[in-house]
Scaffold this active site. Structure first.
Site, PDB file in Angstrom:
ATOM      1  CE  LYS A  87      38.338  45.379  46.816  1.00 39.95           C
ATOM      2  NZ  LYS A  87      38.006  44.567  48.000  1.00 39.95           N
TER       3      LYS A  87
HETATM    4  O1  G3P Z   1      35.571  43.241  49.780  1.00 40.22           O
HETATM    5  C1  G3P Z   1      34.379  43.805  49.378  1.00 40.22           C
HETATM    6  C2  G3P Z   1      33.132  43.011  49.695  1.00 40.22           C
HETATM    7  O2  G3P Z   1      33.315  41.665  49.416  1.00 40.22           O
HETATM    8  C3  G3P Z   1      32.514  43.305  51.021  1.00 40.22           C
HETATM    9  O3  G3P Z   1      31.512  42.384  51.397  1.00 40.22           O
HETATM   10  O4  G3P Z   1      29.881  41.468  53.010  1.00 40.22           O
HETATM   11  O5  G3P Z   1      31.090  43.616  53.551  1.00 40.22           O
HETATM   12  O6  G3P Z   1      29.330  43.566  51.799  1.00 40.22           O
HETATM   13  P1  G3P Z   1      30.389  42.780  52.502  1.00 40.22           P
END
Ligand code: G3P
Length: 224
Positions: A87
């Protein structure tokens, strides 16, 4: 649509896997830090443990920000297990590293995507997955689902093989809307996946079925 779980928590990953609907895992440095994982050995061991729980698709994010270091770190991550997807952040170095890995047959996930243009660039670099962040766009009062629709249209226009991995997906409705818009994958916390189970009429209907069955069984015992 594939279901990935967005966590580095082994218990949650195991629970989603046991449901029988899990296709992969995404992590990021925040999620790894939340589990108290840092240092090359601990990171390696944790990814090994995750890979042992699932059949494929474990996104492991690099911490490095310059191209040479991304290639070094990403190669180490990819060597942990064939299930690992490297990633990389959507930066100029991240795009160069995406091209390096795609040329060398290593799967990649370009993350922190907030525009269709960024997604197009990642696809041009040969990314396996591109991760548009829905929830974080909504956090700043911007339509995250519109972004999924735009990327879907662009990728379809040119038959780009890069998969749309909807990220920052935070609830069951996000998952459903991503499916309606043709996202290839949605990654979300366990709570959002489990949220798909829930409807009060399901609970009420089941209670009624069981009650009717109980009554019928009691009646037939009485008649014997
Ligand atoms: O892994 C990246 C993403 O899914 C993060 O989510 O909820 O931290 O914006 P969030």
């Amino acid at each position: 649509m594939q279901f990935f779980i967005d966590t580095a928590n082994l218990k949650d990953i195991g629970e989603a896997q046991q449901l029988g609907v899990l296709d992969g895992v995404t992590t990021n440095p925040t999620l790894m830090a939340r589990e108290g994982i840092s240092g090359e050995d601990a990171v390696r061991n944790h990814y090994k443990a995750i890979c042992n729980l699932v059949t494929d698709n474990v996104s492991a994010e690099v911490i490095s920000t310059d191209y040479e270091e991304m290639v070094r770190e990403g190669t180490l991550l990819a060597n942990i297990d064939p299930k690992i997807v490297v990633k990389l952040p959507l930066t100029a170095d991240g795009i160069k590293a995406t091209r390096y890995f795609s040329t060398n047959g290593i799967r990649t996930n370009c993350t922190l995507v907030f525009t269709a243009g960024q997604a197009l660039l990642a696809a041009k670099a040969g990314a396996t997955y591109v991760s548009p962040f829905i929830g974080r766009l909504e956090d700043i009062s911007t339509d995250g689902l519109n972004l999924i629709a735009d990327i879907r249209k662009i990728f379809d226009n040119y038959q780009l093989p890069t998969k749309i991995l909807a990220a920052s997906v935070r609830n069951a409705m996000h998952i459903v809307n991503c499916a309606k818009l043709g996202a290839d994958v949605a990654t979300s916390p366990l709570s959002a996946i489990v949220g798909l189970l829930k409807h009060p009429l399901t609970d009420a209907g089941l209670a009624q079925f069981l009650e009717d069955h109980r009554k019928a069984a009691a009646k037939s015992v009485e008649q014997q």
